[in-house]
Motif scaffolding. Structure first.
Motif, PDB file in Angstrom:
ATOM      1  N   UNK A   1      -0.620   7.060  -5.583  1.00 32.84           N
ATOM      2  CA  UNK A   1       0.480   6.368  -4.890  1.00 32.84           C
ATOM      3  C   UNK A   1       1.831   7.017  -5.217  1.00 32.84           C
ATOM      4  N   UNK A   2       2.701   7.085  -4.246  1.00 28.95           N
ATOM      5  CA  UNK A   2       3.998   7.750  -4.387  1.00 28.95           C
ATOM      6  C   UNK A   2       4.862   7.066  -5.445  1.00 28.95           C
ATOM      7  N   UNK A   3       5.350   7.827  -6.405  1.00 34.19           N
ATOM      8  CA  UNK A   3       6.190   7.291  -7.485  1.00 34.19           C
ATOM      9  C   UNK A   3       7.528   6.787  -6.946  1.00 34.19           C
TER      10      UNK A   3
ATOM     11  N   UNK B   1       0.855  -1.185   0.000  1.00 30.28           N
ATOM     12  CA  UNK B   1       0.000   0.000   0.000  1.00 30.28           C
ATOM     13  C   UNK B   1       0.892   1.236   0.000  1.00 30.28           C
ATOM     14  N   UNK B   2       1.357   1.682  -1.189  1.00 26.55           N
ATOM     15  CA  UNK B   2       2.260   2.837  -1.238  1.00 26.55           C
ATOM     16  C   UNK B   2       1.596   4.094  -0.670  1.00 26.55           C
ATOM     17  N   UNK B   3       2.345   4.891   0.100  1.00 23.41           N
ATOM     18  CA  UNK B   3       1.766   6.121   0.640  1.00 23.41           C
ATOM     19  C   UNK B   3       1.409   7.087  -0.492  1.00 23.41           C
ATOM     20  N   UNK B   4       0.399   7.905  -0.267  1.00 21.37           N
ATOM     21  CA  UNK B   4      -0.068   8.838  -1.289  1.00 21.37           C
ATOM     22  C   UNK B   4       0.832  10.071  -1.347  1.00 21.37           C
ATOM     23  N   UNK B   5       0.978  10.623  -2.557  1.00 22.94           N
ATOM     24  CA  UNK B   5       1.711  11.878  -2.701  1.00 22.94           C
ATOM     25  C   UNK B   5       0.736  13.051  -2.560  1.00 22.94           C
ATOM     26  N   UNK B   6       1.171  14.252  -2.915  1.00 19.90           N
ATOM     27  CA  UNK B   6       0.334  15.449  -2.721  1.00 19.90           C
ATOM     28  C   UNK B   6      -0.982  15.384  -3.486  1.00 19.90           C
ATOM     29  N   UNK B   7      -0.960  14.773  -4.678  1.00 21.47           N
ATOM     30  CA  UNK B   7      -2.170  14.733  -5.506  1.00 21.47           C
ATOM     31  C   UNK B   7      -3.090  13.559  -5.154  1.00 21.47           C
TER      32      UNK B   7
END
Length: 147
Positions: free
Chosen positions: A134-136, A125-131
């Motif tokens: 999922x974080x690249x 479950x990759x953490x979300x980025x600002x938008x």
């Protein structure tokens, strides 16, 4: 020139056993230390990345393919290549491994177990980025380097 190899930077190992593997910088030693009188850093990385999973696979096969094999080591600055990626703050690179753990074999095993659990959790479950996507950076860490 500014220092760009800081804790949290994703790097590619260039030399040795883990050449071509991706790692996260945990701690930097720009001026070296007594044992290593050259600029180096402590890195925690992915030795074996998780494999692709499809819907048809059984639960047992999915859990086996999602396993990660980590490594922790000191690396000379000449033997790493920094990438443009930096892991999100919630991964907390400073907490991955400590100098005291690296002093003993048991400590290194303990550090690898912690890195393994953290990376597997973040890869699933990759953490979300600002938008909100999922974080690249974490997705880049998950993929095997093709060269």
């Amino acid at each position: 020139m500014g220092k760009f190899i800081k804790a949290g930077r994703v790097v590619v190992m260039l030399q040795g056993r883990y050449a071509g593997k991706k790692a996260i910088v945990v701690k930097t030693f720009d001026d070296g230390s007594k044992a290593r009188p050259f600029g180096h850093c402590l890195v925690a990385g992915v030795d074996r990345a998780p494999l692709k999973v499809t819907r048809r696979m059984s639960k047992k096969k999915i859990t086996k393919r999602q396993k990660v094999k980590p490594f922790v080591k000191y690396a000379n600055y000449n033997h790493i290549m920094p990438t443009r990626y930096q892991v999100p703050a919630e991964v907390a690179p400073a907490s991955l491994c400590t100098d005291q753990q690296m002093d003993t074999a048991d400590g290194r095993v303990e550090a690898k177990k912690f890195v393994k659990s953290l990376l597997q959790e973040k890869f699933l479950a990759p953490p979300a980025d600002k938008s909100g996507r999922p974080s690249k950076d974490v997705i880049y860490m998950r993929k095997k380097l093709r060269f």
